[in-house]
Design a protein around this motif. Structure first.
Motif, mmCIF file in Angstrom:
data_model
loop_
_atom_site.group_PDB
_atom_site.id
_atom_site.type_symbol
_atom_site.label_atom_id
_atom_site.label_comp_id
_atom_site.label_asym_id
_atom_site.label_seq_id
_atom_site.Cartn_x
_atom_site.Cartn_y
_atom_site.Cartn_z
ATOM 1 N N ARG B 9 47.875 -44.287 87.865
ATOM 2 C CA ARG B 9 48.158 -44.870 89.172
ATOM 3 C C ARG B 9 49.289 -44.125 89.861
ATOM 4 N N PHE B 33 33.299 -37.717 94.378
ATOM 5 C CA PHE B 33 34.105 -37.140 95.459
ATOM 6 C C PHE B 33 35.594 -37.259 95.112
ATOM 7 N N LEU B 90 42.242 -40.110 95.922
ATOM 8 C CA LEU B 90 41.219 -41.130 95.736
ATOM 9 C C LEU B 90 39.925 -40.495 95.253
ATOM 10 N N GLN B 100 29.874 -45.805 99.183
ATOM 11 C CA GLN B 100 30.700 -45.165 98.169
ATOM 12 C C GLN B 100 31.549 -46.227 97.494
ATOM 13 N N TYR B 101 31.850 -45.990 96.235
ATOM 14 C CA TYR B 101 32.730 -46.870 95.484
ATOM 15 C C TYR B 101 33.977 -46.070 95.129
ATOM 16 N N PHE B 102 35.132 -46.660 95.427
ATOM 17 C CA PHE B 102 36.383 -45.940 95.228
ATOM 18 C C PHE B 102 37.140 -46.437 94.003
ATOM 19 N N GLY B 103 37.888 -45.529 93.403
ATOM 20 C CA GLY B 103 38.834 -45.896 92.371
ATOM 21 C C GLY B 103 40.110 -46.428 92.997
ATOM 22 N N PRO B 104 41.089 -46.840 92.168
ATOM 23 C CA PRO B 104 42.321 -47.435 92.681
ATOM 24 C C PRO B 104 43.294 -46.434 93.281
ATOM 25 N N GLY B 105 43.057 -45.142 93.058
ATOM 26 C CA GLY B 105 43.944 -44.127 93.623
ATOM 27 C C GLY B 105 45.038 -43.706 92.657
#
Lengths: 112, 111
Positions: B9, B33, B90, B100-105
């Motif tokens: 994180r 991505f 990200l 699209q599905y994103f991670g927490p960054g």
């Protein structure tokens, strides 16, 4: 060259009122449009989408409108709540491959 | 529900260090991505991959490379970190052009 544009960097709205976030695009070949919501230090979360064959899509308090002739879409939030305060990104897809094109975001503040 | 995870994180690195950012998705998506987010600039695409061992440059690939040896894992590499690479990174995955599905960054700071 920015193919998806959000010209308002920020917006403030009173709780209970309507929030309208705008987005413009340049390429008429886009066939899907999406809105994402992002809180600080978190990844964007999907909010709502619309296909280019529709002009409106509604999900609870959120409605997206698409005007293809104007190459413009908008997100309406009614009624606005303090928890809606976040950065909102619009995005478009449908061109080469499965790439998504994002706007620069609008920071929404809902004032209690 | 789709899950996209990122290895860290928060990360602090020194100028010149080699940095690895890892991303894993659990939905068997073909497309993955890497973006960076900076104030006023939105999400800018660094690289994307539409299959194992396949990659394409995005809008800002300079100073970055990527690796996709397995379908579920997409790594971003900063060969020699610089202070202008301080940013929120990200990762996202998608199976189609609909979402699209994103991670927490990962908040990376290069000092």
């Amino acid at each position: 060259d920015q193919q998806v544009k959000q010209n308002s960097p920020s917006l403030s709205v009173q709780e209970g009122r309507i929030s309208i976030l705008n987005c413009d695009y340049t390429n008429s070949m886009f066939d899907y449009f999406l809105w994402y919501k992002k809180y600080p230090a978190e990844g964007p979360t999907f909010l709502i989408s619309i296909s280019s064959i529709k002009d409106k899509n509604e999900d609870g308090r959120f409605t997206v409108f698409l005007n293809k002739s104007a190459k413009h879409l908008s997100l309406h939030i009614v009624p606005s709540q303090p928890g809606d305060s976040a950065v909102y990104f619009c995005a478009a897809s449908g061109l080469r491959g499965n790439q998504f094109y994002f706007g620069t975001g609008t920071s929404l503040t809902v004032i209690p | 529900d789709v899950k996209v995870t990122q290895s860290s994180r928060y990360l602090v690195k020194r100028t010149g260090e080699k940095v690895f950012l890892e991303c894993v998705q659990d939905m068997d998506h073909e497309n993955m991505f890497w973006y960076r987010q900076d104030p006023g600039l939105g999400l800018r695409l660094i690289y994307f991959s539409y299959d194992v061992k396949m990659k394409e440059k995005g809008d800002i690939p300079e100073g970055y490379s990527v690796s996709r040896e397995k379908k579920e894992r997409f790594s971003l590499i900063l060969e020699s970190a610089s202070t202008n690479q301080t940013s929120m990174y990200l990762c996202a995955s998608s199976g189609n052009r609909v979402r699209q599905y994103f991670g927490p960054g990962t908040r990376l700071t290069v000092t």
